[in-house]
Scaffold this motif. Structure first.
Motif, PDB file in Angstrom:
ATOM      1  N   UNK A 158       0.790  -1.238   0.000  1.00 59.15           N
ATOM      2  CA  UNK A 158       0.000   0.000   0.000  1.00 59.15           C
ATOM      3  C   UNK A 158       0.819   1.284   0.000  1.00 59.15           C
ATOM      4  N   UNK A 159       2.006   1.258   0.576  1.00 62.35           N
ATOM      5  CA  UNK A 159       2.785   2.491   0.678  1.00 62.35           C
ATOM      6  C   UNK A 159       3.792   2.673  -0.444  1.00 62.35           C
ATOM      7  N   UNK A 174       8.613   8.603  -7.988  1.00 59.66           N
ATOM      8  CA  UNK A 174       9.123   7.498  -8.785  1.00 59.66           C
ATOM      9  C   UNK A 174      10.621   7.702  -8.971  1.00 59.66           C
ATOM     10  N   UNK A 175      11.393   6.660  -8.703  1.00 56.35           N
ATOM     11  CA  UNK A 175      12.849   6.721  -8.795  1.00 56.35           C
ATOM     12  C   UNK A 175      13.346   5.518  -9.581  1.00 56.35           C
ATOM     13  N   UNK A 176      14.265   5.749 -10.517  1.00 55.24           N
ATOM     14  CA  UNK A 176      14.877   4.661 -11.276  1.00 55.24           C
ATOM     15  C   UNK A 176      16.216   4.321 -10.637  1.00 55.24           C
ATOM     16  N   UNK A 197       8.717   3.081  -6.189  1.00 54.22           N
ATOM     17  CA  UNK A 197       7.567   3.963  -6.004  1.00 54.22           C
ATOM     18  C   UNK A 197       7.337   4.184  -4.510  1.00 54.22           C
ATOM     19  N   UNK A 198       7.166   5.439  -4.121  1.00 55.94           N
ATOM     20  CA  UNK A 198       6.857   5.781  -2.735  1.00 55.94           C
ATOM     21  C   UNK A 198       5.651   6.728  -2.730  1.00 55.94           C
ATOM     22  N   UNK A 199       4.562   6.331  -2.096  1.00 55.33           N
ATOM     23  CA  UNK A 199       3.394   7.197  -1.947  1.00 55.33           C
ATOM     24  C   UNK A 199       3.588   8.115  -0.737  1.00 55.33           C
ATOM     25  N   UNK A 205      15.058   6.374  -0.346  1.00 54.40           N
ATOM     26  CA  UNK A 205      14.192   5.765  -1.360  1.00 54.40           C
ATOM     27  C   UNK A 205      14.439   4.265  -1.469  1.00 54.40           C
ATOM     28  N   UNK A 206      15.700   3.863  -1.463  1.00 51.88           N
ATOM     29  CA  UNK A 206      16.026   2.444  -1.566  1.00 51.88           C
ATOM     30  C   UNK A 206      15.611   1.693  -0.302  1.00 51.88           C
ATOM     31  N   UNK A 207      15.799   2.326   0.856  1.00 52.82           N
ATOM     32  CA  UNK A 207      15.411   1.669   2.104  1.00 52.82           C
ATOM     33  C   UNK A 207      13.906   1.433   2.160  1.00 52.82           C
ATOM     34  N   UNK A 208      13.135   2.407   1.689  1.00 45.23           N
ATOM     35  CA  UNK A 208      11.679   2.300   1.743  1.00 45.23           C
ATOM     36  C   UNK A 208      11.110   1.324   0.713  1.00 45.23           C
ATOM     37  N   UNK A 209      11.908   0.970  -0.277  1.00 46.87           N
ATOM     38  CA  UNK A 209      11.397   0.127  -1.373  1.00 46.87           C
ATOM     39  C   UNK A 209      12.285  -1.080  -1.634  1.00 46.87           C
TER      40      UNK A 209
END
Length: 283
Positions: free
Chosen positions: A19-20, A43-45, A87-89, A115-119
């Motif tokens: 969800x997140x 959005x991050x590549x 992707x991070x909402x 960003x990498x830690x969250x995804x």
């Protein structure tokens, strides 16, 4: 507000969603269907290059940039080169701190790690396009909230990047956009393009200023650099890319590319589309 649609990821993609946020591994040329979300998202590549198409324009997102899409904006993604999309909402309380329109930001080293830690591959989200499961395990709600606040603060400190190319509204400018997008090496003057669409260079210049806030030179340069990012992601070298995008010599291309992207085409390509971390002004 646009009608919400469910995306259908490309058959060649590997997806992990929750969800997140989420993570999609796109093969080159893969992408999502048209969609819109109730929450804004980043959005991050982590590798590769993303093209993010919205109703207001197109963003090119290499690995040293992050794209923001506010809630409700219809959009779709396309990968150039094998691409690891994260992707991070953002919750509304944090989304209000960033622009209310699509934008591209530089990524600091800290923002990239957040960003990498969250995804990252630490979750047990569900494979497939539907999404499900809870927040990524390894972070409780409070810890995740702190990381999101750090991420948003880093974006607020970062320079907004000119890699979001707005789409013009005027039919004459749209016709010229189609010409230049199909053949970025076209060197026809604005007056010549005006004759093709039935209007004067003065009128077109006025429209560009009014709608996009750019000169024709600035607009065409951005269109060309967008195309160059795609060619480099597909493995073409600097010389080929320069000529394919309308530069008579590589040095002019390198200067324009570096000014917009923040690194040279050679370093960008050699790094596997992983540009340098963003440096804040004055740092």
């Amino acid at each position: 507000m646009p009608v919400r649609r469910q995306a259908r990821p490309d058959a060649g993609a590997t997806s992990l969603t929750w969800p997140s946020g989420g993570r999609h591994l796109w093969p080159s040329g893969g992408g999502s269907g048209v969609q819109a979300h109730a929450r804004g998202h980043l959005v991050y590549a982590a590798s590769g290059v993303l093209a993010l198409h919205t109703e207001s324009g197109t963003s090119i997102v290499p690995a040293n940039r992050v794209a923001w899409t506010p809630a409700g904006f219809t959009h779709r993604h396309r990968a150039h080169g094998d691409t690891d999309m994260r992707i991070v909402f953002l919750p509304p309380s944090l989304a209000r701190l960033v622009p209310g329109r699509p934008a591209v930001f530089g990524v600091s080293g800290l923002a990239r790690e957040v960003l990498l830690a969250l995804t990252g591959p630490r979750g047990d989200g569900h494979h497939g396009s539907g999404g499900g499961g809870g927040a990524v395990p390894g972070y409780g709600r409070a810890a995740r909230g702190r990381l999101l606040r750090v991420l948003v603060e880093e974006l607020r400190e970062a320079d907004e990047q000119p890699l979001h190319l707005p789409h013009p509204r005027d039919d004459r400018l749209r016709a010229i956009e189609r010409i230049l997008s199909r053949t970025p090496a076209d060197t026809t003057t604005l007056a010549g393009l005006g004759r093709q669409v039935g209007t004067s260079a003065r009128t077109l210049s006025r429209l560009l200023r009014a709608e996009l806030g750019m000169t024709f030179y600035e607009w065409r340069t951005q269109l060309r650099v967008h195309h160059a990012l795609v060619l480099l992601a597909e493995g073409h070298d600097t010389t080929y890319t320069a000529h394919a995008c309308g530069w008579a010599n590589p040095s002019g291309f390198i200067a324009a590319f570096t000014d917009l992207v923040g690194t040279t085409p050679g370093r960008y390509r050699a790094g596997g589309q992983r540009g340098p971390g963003h440096t804040r002004q004055g740092a």
